[in-house]
Design a protein around this motif. Structure first.
Motif, PDB file in Angstrom:
ATOM      1  N   ASP A   5      35.781 -46.177 -22.442  1.00 14.30           N
ATOM      2  CA  ASP A   5      36.026 -45.491 -21.177  1.00 14.30           C
ATOM      3  C   ASP A   5      34.691 -45.363 -20.445  1.00 14.30           C
ATOM      4  O   ASP A   5      33.740 -44.797 -20.998  1.00 14.30           O
ATOM      5  CB  ASP A   5      36.616 -44.098 -21.480  1.00 14.30           C
ATOM      6  N   VAL A   6      34.617 -45.939 -19.268  1.00 18.06           N
ATOM      7  CA  VAL A   6      33.391 -45.906 -18.465  1.00 18.06           C
ATOM      8  C   VAL A   6      33.703 -45.141 -17.187  1.00 18.06           C
ATOM      9  O   VAL A   6      34.649 -45.489 -16.478  1.00 18.06           O
ATOM     10  CB  VAL A   6      32.921 -47.339 -18.126  1.00 18.06           C
ATOM     11  N   ARG A   7      32.919 -44.099 -16.928  1.00 21.35           N
ATOM     12  CA  ARG A   7      33.167 -43.294 -15.719  1.00 21.35           C
ATOM     13  C   ARG A   7      31.884 -43.063 -14.940  1.00 21.35           C
ATOM     14  O   ARG A   7      30.870 -42.673 -15.534  1.00 21.35           O
ATOM     15  CB  ARG A   7      33.721 -41.927 -16.103  1.00 21.35           C
ATOM     16  N   GLY A   8      31.961 -43.327 -13.656  1.00 25.08           N
ATOM     17  CA  GLY A   8      30.840 -43.016 -12.763  1.00 25.08           C
ATOM     18  C   GLY A   8      29.546 -43.727 -13.112  1.00 25.08           C
ATOM     19  O   GLY A   8      28.457 -43.221 -12.836  1.00 25.08           O
ATOM     20  N   ASP A  21      28.932 -45.956  -9.480  1.00 29.29           N
ATOM     21  CA  ASP A  21      30.210 -45.263  -9.691  1.00 29.29           C
ATOM     22  C   ASP A  21      31.283 -46.194 -10.264  1.00 29.29           C
ATOM     23  O   ASP A  21      32.437 -46.155  -9.842  1.00 29.29           O
ATOM     24  CB  ASP A  21      30.679 -44.647  -8.356  1.00 29.29           C
ATOM     25  N   GLY A  23      34.011 -47.442 -12.701  1.00 29.98           N
ATOM     26  CA  GLY A  23      34.973 -46.887 -13.655  1.00 29.98           C
ATOM     27  C   GLY A  23      35.817 -48.002 -14.222  1.00 29.98           C
ATOM     28  O   GLY A  23      36.333 -48.837 -13.476  1.00 29.98           O
ATOM     29  N   SER A  25      38.121 -49.322 -18.138  1.00 30.68           N
ATOM     30  CA  SER A  25      38.516 -48.980 -19.504  1.00 30.68           C
ATOM     31  C   SER A  25      38.986 -50.232 -20.230  1.00 30.68           C
ATOM     32  O   SER A  25      39.361 -51.231 -19.608  1.00 30.68           O
ATOM     33  CB  SER A  25      39.642 -47.949 -19.487  1.00 30.68           C
ATOM     34  N   GLY A  58      26.540 -41.312 -15.097  1.00 36.45           N
ATOM     35  CA  GLY A  58      27.804 -41.760 -15.664  1.00 36.45           C
ATOM     36  C   GLY A  58      27.943 -41.453 -17.133  1.00 36.45           C
ATOM     37  O   GLY A  58      27.027 -40.918 -17.766  1.00 36.45           O
ATOM     38  N   GLU A  59      29.098 -41.796 -17.648  1.00 36.05           N
ATOM     39  CA  GLU A  59      29.451 -41.481 -19.035  1.00 36.05           C
ATOM     40  C   GLU A  59      30.184 -42.681 -19.629  1.00 36.05           C
ATOM     41  O   GLU A  59      31.058 -43.253 -18.992  1.00 36.05           O
ATOM     42  CB  GLU A  59      30.367 -40.247 -19.020  1.00 36.05           C
ATOM     43  N   HIS A 201      39.472 -56.027 -13.960  1.00 38.66           N
ATOM     44  CA  HIS A 201      38.779 -55.165 -13.006  1.00 38.66           C
ATOM     45  C   HIS A 201      38.014 -56.113 -12.080  1.00 38.66           C
ATOM     46  O   HIS A 201      37.300 -57.002 -12.561  1.00 38.66           O
ATOM     47  CB  HIS A 201      37.776 -54.242 -13.709  1.00 38.66           C
ATOM     48  N   THR A 207      30.497 -52.233  -7.304  1.00 42.55           N
ATOM     49  CA  THR A 207      31.462 -51.245  -7.807  1.00 42.55           C
ATOM     50  C   THR A 207      32.819 -51.905  -8.053  1.00 42.55           C
ATOM     51  O   THR A 207      33.020 -53.069  -7.690  1.00 42.55           O
ATOM     52  CB  THR A 207      31.566 -50.039  -6.833  1.00 42.55           C
TER      53      THR A 207
END
Ligand SMILES: Nc1ncnc2c1ncn2[C@@H]1O[C@H](COP(=O)(O)OP(=O)(O)OP(=O)(O)O)[C@@H](O)[C@H]1O
Length: 241
Positions: A5-8, A21, A23, A25, A58-59, A201, A207
Motif C-alpha cells: 500500500d503506497v500513499r502520498g 502524492d 497512491g 496498491s 508518504g507512507e 496504474h 503522479t
C-alpha cells in the motif's frame, strides 16, 4: 489489507520532487502494471518503494507493516525484491555464481529451477555471454531465490523480442498464483500489459492519473493513449498478441 500500500508518495533526486502524492496498491497473488509515457515517474516510484530513492513524504506498507523507515537491504529482507531496468548483473560471474551469491546456497530452490529450467544448462556460462533474454531470466531468478512477497520489475521487456516477453509473463503469473507473490511491473507496451496483468496504474507528470482493472481499462485505451501514454499504447506489427 493490501500486500503493498503506497500513499502520498512524494520523492525525487534533489529538493524538487519528480513524483508527487502517488497512491497505488498490489494485492497478494496479483500482477499490477505501472504504465506511462517516458519521464512520467515510473522508475522513480519503483525505486522509492524499494528504498533506493529517498521519500520526501508518504507512507509505504508491506503486509500492513510500515517499511518507509527501512533501508533498501532491510526492505529486501522484509520481502521486497527489485529487478532494475539495467538488470544489475555482474558480467564476469557465471550463472551459478550469480545465483549462489543471491541465495547463499549452492543451487537455486527447486521451484525457481522449475520456473526457469534453462538455469541448469547455462550454469557455467558467464553473464557477459548470455543473450538479453537469458540475462533477464537470471535477473528474475536471482530475485525469486529470496522468495519475495513483492517482486518489483522495471521494464522487463526492454530490448527483448515479443516472443521472449510472452514467455516471461506466464512465469510471473505462475509466481503470483503458486507463491502468492504480488508483482508490480513497469511495462512500456500497454497492450502487452493489458494482456497479462490484473490491474494497472497509469502515471502522468509524476503522479497516478488513472487506475483500474484490465477489464475497466481496456475500453479506455484510446482515451488513455491520447491523454497519457502516447504511441506505446498501440501494438507494432511484431508485438501483436
Ligand atoms: N538520477 C536522476 N537525477 C535527476 N533526475 C532524474 C534522475 N532519474 C530520473 N530523473 C528525472 O525524473 C523524471 C522521472 O523519471 P523516471 O525515470 O522515473 O520516469 P519513467 O516514467 O520511468 O520514464 P522512462 O519510461 O523514460 O524510463 C524525469 O524527468 C527524469 O529526467
Amino acid at each position: 489489507m493490501s500486500l503493498l500500500d503506497v500513499r502520498g508518495l512524494t520523492a525525487g533526486y534533489g529538493a524538487v520532487p519528480v513524483v508527487r502524492d502517488v497512491g497505488l496498491s498490489v494485492e497478494r497473488g496479483e500482477l499490477v502494471a505501472l504504465l506511462g509515457a517516458n519521464g512520467a515517474g515510473k522508475t522513480t516510484t519503483l525505486l522509492a518503494i524499494s528504498g533506493l530513492v529517498g521519500l520526501q513524504a508518504g507512507e509505504i506498507t508491506l503486509d500492513g507493516r510500515p517499511v518507509t523507515a527501512l533501508t533498501p537491504a532491510r526492505r529486501a529482507r522484509a520481502g521486497i525484491q527489485h529487478v532494475p531496468e539495467d538488470r544489475s548483473l555482474f558480467p564476469s560471474l557465471t550463472v551459478d555464481e550469480t545465483i549462489r551469491l543471491a541465495c547463499r546456497t549452492r543451487r537455486a530452490p527447486g521451484w525457481v529451477l522449475d520456473l526457469f529450467p534453462a538455469l541448469e544448462r547455462l550454469g557455467g556460462r558467464r553473464v557477459a555471454a548470455l543473450s538479453g533474454g537469458e540475462q533477464q531470466m537470471l535477473a528474475l531468478a536471482r530475485a525469486l531465490c529470496r522468495d519475495p512477497s513483492l517482486l518489483v520489475v522495471d521494464e522487463m521487456s526492454l530490448g527483448l523480442a515479443p516472443l521472449v516477453v510472452n514467455a516471461f509473463f506466464p512465469v510471473l503469473r505462475r509466481v503470483a498464483a503458486e507463491r502468492g507473490c504480488g508483482v508490480l511491473i513497469v511495462e512500456q507496451h500497454v497492450h502487452v500489459a493489458l494482456r497479462w496483468v490484473d490491474r494497472v496504474h497509469v502515471m502522468a507528470g509524476g503522479t497516478v492519473a488513472a487506475s483500474g482493472t484490465v477489464e475497466e481499462m481496456r475500453p479506455r485505451i484510446d482515451e488513455l493513449a491520447g491523454a497519457y501514454l502516447g504511441p506505446s499504447a498501440y501494438p507494432t506489427e511484431g508485438d501483436k498478441p
